[in-house]
Design a protein around this motif. Structure first.
Motif, PDB file in Angstrom:
ATOM      1  N   CYS A   1       0.835  -1.206   0.000  1.00 26.20           N
ATOM      2  CA  CYS A   1       0.000   0.000   0.000  1.00 26.20           C
ATOM      3  C   CYS A   1       0.875   1.262   0.000  1.00 26.20           C
ATOM      4  O   CYS A   1       1.722   1.441  -0.861  1.00 26.20           O
ATOM      5  CB  CYS A   1      -0.945  -0.051   1.197  1.00 26.20           C
ATOM      6  SG  CYS A   1      -2.307   1.151   1.148  1.00 26.20           S
TER       7      CYS A   1
ATOM      8  N   HIS B   1      -2.143   1.714  -3.430  1.00 24.22           N
ATOM      9  CA  HIS B   1      -3.602   1.768  -3.353  1.00 24.22           C
ATOM     10  C   HIS B   1      -4.112   2.834  -4.322  1.00 24.22           C
ATOM     11  O   HIS B   1      -3.498   3.886  -4.488  1.00 24.22           O
ATOM     12  CB  HIS B   1      -4.032   2.114  -1.924  1.00 24.22           C
ATOM     13  CG  HIS B   1      -5.492   1.942  -1.663  1.00 24.22           C
ATOM     14  ND1 HIS B   1      -6.440   2.835  -2.128  1.00 24.22           N
ATOM     15  CD2 HIS B   1      -6.180   0.981  -0.998  1.00 24.22           C
ATOM     16  CE1 HIS B   1      -7.641   2.438  -1.749  1.00 24.22           C
ATOM     17  NE2 HIS B   1      -7.521   1.305  -1.061  1.00 24.22           N
TER      18      HIS B   1
ATOM     19  N   GLY C   1      -3.553  -2.002  -2.280  1.00 30.00           N
ATOM     20  CA  GLY C   1      -4.088  -1.879  -0.932  1.00 30.00           C
ATOM     21  C   GLY C   1      -3.666  -3.001  -0.012  1.00 30.00           C
ATOM     22  O   GLY C   1      -3.033  -3.979  -0.412  1.00 30.00           O
TER      23      GLY C   1
END
Length: 320
Positions: free
Chosen positions: A109, A129, A162
């Protein structure tokens, strides 16, 4: 000897991502010995030797300071606490030294911002992300950002999207280290697919519109309510009381994309909502979303989500 892995903790630690690293590389796995696999040994490194408080008021104590990176073959960086918070120089230098001696460094992320700050992604591809992709591209123009990818492997540096995509990336690292059979056993223990279908474009939220007082916002509201109808640049400009050229410029300024591209993404979003909510035939959904044919619908859906309508429905549809 077990493969040596190090991870980083810091005040404000992303505890879920840290826990994913622990689950992957610190969990005792007696089944690996049967496959002749030495497995992994994890070292938890801190910016200092002091315990840190992560999200959820969880206290974590490091095994070592940043010197723990020195013998690591792989370093995994959880998401950084704040993408606007400067990365400490000591951390940057420790990562540069590890990279120079050949360690593999991976980020989960927003941890990619640590890699970028250390200059380890210059002229390389990376992902993060989807919420941070544009900021990463603007802040570090030498990084080739791939916003739709679940993870990107550049060999010495690997980045994932993510939080949960970090698991996909770490399964990939296991596959690179010990082969698909061992990686599959990790996936089975985690109750995860060895390879996730599609990409993170499936999960991107609907693009935000402009201020509700603007012509562009009123036009976007109108288009969302009339996705089944045919729209061209001229008809959209006429509805907004703008010239086609002005519409093109103002729409890009307000939404970051051309009107036709925005319209296609909205139609795909509507189709995703319908695939999740009901069992209508694909042809009916294609027509309701304003695509001229099922073939055109499938082409655009695959382009924007990385998967097919049928696969998307199987993954995300609500139980009957």
């Amino acid at each position: 000897m077990p493969h040596q892995v190090a991870t980083l903790i810091y005040p404000g630690l992303c505890t879920f991502e840290f826990a994913c690293v622990v689950e992957m590389f610190a969990l005792h796995r007696p089944e690996l010995a049967q496959q002749g696999c030495a497995g992994y040994e994890l070292t938890v490194c801190g910016l200092s030797l002091k315990p840190v408080q992560g999200l959820g008021a969880i206290m974590v104590r490091p095994n070592q300071g940043l010197d723990g990176f020195e013998r690591a073959q792989t370093i995994v960086l959880p998401g950084w606490c704040d993408i606007d918070k400067p990365v400490p120089l000591a951390l940057v230098n420790a990562l540069k030294r590890a990279h120079a001696r050949g360690a593999r460094i991976a980020s989960i992320c927003s941890g990619v911002f640590i890699l970028a700050a250390a200059g380890l992604l210059d002229e390389k591809s990376a992902t993060t992300h989807w919420r941070y992709a544009q900021t990463l591209a603007q802040r570090y123009p030498r990084v080739q950002v791939k916003p739709d990818s679940i993870y990107v492997d550049e060999g010495a540096v690997v980045s994932s999207a993510g939080s949960a995509a970090g698991l996909d990336m770490m399964l990939h690292l296991v596959r690179m280290d010990y082969g698909p059979k061992v990686a599959n056993s990790f996936a089975q223990r985690l109750v995860l697919p060895p390879h996730r279908l599609g990409n993170q474009a499936q999960f991107v939220a609907r693009p935000m519109g402009a201020s509700s007082s603007s012509k562009i916002a009123r036009l976007s509201d109108y288009l969302r309510c009339n996705l089944m109808a045919e729209h061209c640049l001229s008809s959209m400009a006429k509805h907004a009381n703008l010239s086609p050229r002005s519409l093109q410029r103002q729409f890009v300024n307000a939404t970051g994309m051309a009107p036709q591209i925005w319209l296609t993404k909205e139609r795909v979003q509507l189709a995703k909502d319908m695939l999740e909510a009901n069992n209508l035939p694909i042809a009916r959904i294609a027509a309701a979303a304003g695509f001229g044919s099922e073939e055109v619908f499938r082409k655009h859906f695959k382009r924007w989500t990385g998967t097919t309508p049928g696969t998307y429905r199987a993954q995300f549809s609500k139980p009957a």
